[in-house]
Design a protein around this motif. Structure first.
Motif, PDB file in Angstrom:
ATOM      1  N   HIS A  42      48.452  69.419  52.948  1.00  0.00           N
ATOM      2  CA  HIS A  42      47.023  69.832  52.603  1.00  0.00           C
ATOM      3  C   HIS A  42      46.610  68.581  53.178  1.00  0.00           C
ATOM      4  CE1 HIS A  42      48.360  72.748  50.359  1.00  0.00           C
ATOM      5  NE2 HIS A  42      47.101  73.322  50.507  1.00  0.00           N
ATOM      6  N   GLN A  77      42.614  70.200  54.328  1.00  0.00           N
ATOM      7  CA  GLN A  77      41.950  71.232  53.553  1.00  0.00           C
ATOM      8  C   GLN A  77      43.059  71.186  52.206  1.00  0.00           C
ATOM      9  OE1 GLN A  77      42.591  74.339  57.311  1.00  0.00           O
ATOM     10  NE2 GLN A  77      42.791  75.020  55.088  1.00  0.00           N
ATOM     11  N   TYR A  78      42.172  70.780  51.298  1.00  0.00           N
ATOM     12  CA  TYR A  78      42.345  70.352  49.798  1.00  0.00           C
ATOM     13  C   TYR A  78      42.534  71.889  48.893  1.00  0.00           C
ATOM     14  CZ  TYR A  78      41.428  65.868  52.587  1.00  0.00           C
ATOM     15  OH  TYR A  78      41.839  65.005  52.710  1.00  0.00           O
ATOM     16  N   SER A  79      41.787  73.344  49.133  1.00  0.00           N
ATOM     17  CA  SER A  79      42.077  73.861  47.983  1.00  0.00           C
ATOM     18  C   SER A  79      43.200  74.833  48.267  1.00  0.00           C
ATOM     19  CB  SER A  79      40.479  75.216  47.831  1.00  0.00           C
ATOM     20  OG  SER A  79      40.930  76.097  48.889  1.00  0.00           O
ATOM     21  N   LEU A 110      45.737  77.232  51.159  1.00  0.00           N
ATOM     22  CA  LEU A 110      46.339  77.349  52.515  1.00  0.00           C
ATOM     23  C   LEU A 110      47.005  78.601  53.495  1.00  0.00           C
ATOM     24  CD1 LEU A 110      46.267  74.317  54.683  1.00  0.00           C
ATOM     25  CD2 LEU A 110      48.021  73.944  53.601  1.00  0.00           C
ATOM     26  N   ASP A 150      46.835  79.126  58.931  1.00  0.00           N
ATOM     27  CA  ASP A 150      46.476  77.289  58.835  1.00  0.00           C
ATOM     28  C   ASP A 150      47.116  76.335  59.469  1.00  0.00           C
ATOM     29  OD1 ASP A 150      44.160  77.975  58.449  1.00  0.00           O
ATOM     30  OD2 ASP A 150      44.520  77.827  55.742  1.00  0.00           O
TER      31      ASP A 150
END
Length: 259
Positions: free
Chosen positions: A107, A112-114, A116, A120
């Protein structure tokens, strides 16, 4: 009445500290929940189901197999960090530190922190890298690399087996060196470490005591992205073991290149 000039800075610092404390608290709560969670592997409860058209998949056979066996959502989309960690624990019996590092590290690298999606992970030169043992390089200046397993590359990988039946650390080292040989530009240090770590975990997860992995297991898992029918994760794969084996591979590669 005018507000003090320094008040916005104080409020910003307060907000940042509060957010950091909330994140740390959430991490501790999540870690506590994971410690209470017992990994469960079952081919009966999780049979292989091939991906449907439109399902999201990655260049990583390990994650694709988890989705194909429904340890991860079968469509491979919008997967949370907790879901990744639990799936890695269930499907491969990774230790909590290793599963957490892989998940949070991915992440962070991708920013991308929420959630995935598996696709991606195909963004070129983030986690995915050139000179993969199992999938083709990115085409031109495309942003995403191919996610499909490459039969020719996997055949080349398996041909590195010294006995035709299994692959040990020396065979994987030889396969890694052969794959890198045609390239003028070596991998950068981060992706070198990722490439060695991939081999280290394959040896640790599928190795049978002496870290020799049956060729038929590799072919079924890497090419077909499914768990071998006569395999199950009987031992825990730890972060320390992964790092140690990765370092052994590095030493073997350096020794071979120095000859």
């Amino acid at each position: 009445m005018a507000l003090p000039k320094h008040l916005p800075h104080v409020l910003l610092k307060y907000a940042m500290v509060t957010a950091l404390m909330a994140f740390i608290t959430k991490m501790f709560v999540a870690y506590d929940d994971l410690q209470r969670y017992e990994p469960h592997f079952s081919m009966v409860d999780h049979p292989y189901v091939p991906p449907s058209k439109g399902d999201s998949r990655s260049p990583c056979p390990a994650l694709n197999a988890l989705a194909n066996h429904n340890y991860l959502p079968h469509d491979g989309r919008g997967i949370t960090r907790d879901a990744y960690i639990r799936a890695l624990r269930d499907g491969y019996n990774l230790s909590i530190p290793l599963a957490t590092l892989l998940t949070y590290g991915s992440h962070m690298i991708l920013a991308q922190y929420s959630s995935l999606s598996l696709a991606d992970l195909a963004r070129h030169n983030f986690i995915e890298h050139s000179e993969s043992l199992g999938h083709a390089d990115v085409i031109g200046d495309e942003e995403y690399a191919p996610s499909e397993a490459d039969p020719q590359l996997i055949s080349q990988l398996i041909n590195a087996s010294s006995n035709g039946h299994s692959m040990d650390i020396h065979d994987f080292t030889r396969a890694r060196l052969r794959r890198e040989e045609p390239y003028e530009q070596p991998l950068d240090p981060l992706h070198e470490e990722i490439a060695r770590g991939e081999m280290s975990m394959v040896l640790g997860i599928f190795g049978q005591g002496n870290e020799a992995v049956p060729v038929r297991w590799l072919n079924d898992w890497w090419l077909n992205e499914r768990f071998p029918e006569d395999w199950e994760p009987k031992h825990e794969q730890t972060l320390l073991k992964t790092v140690r084996t990765s370092y052994r591979i590095k030493q073997l590669m350096q020794a071979a290149e120095g000859q």
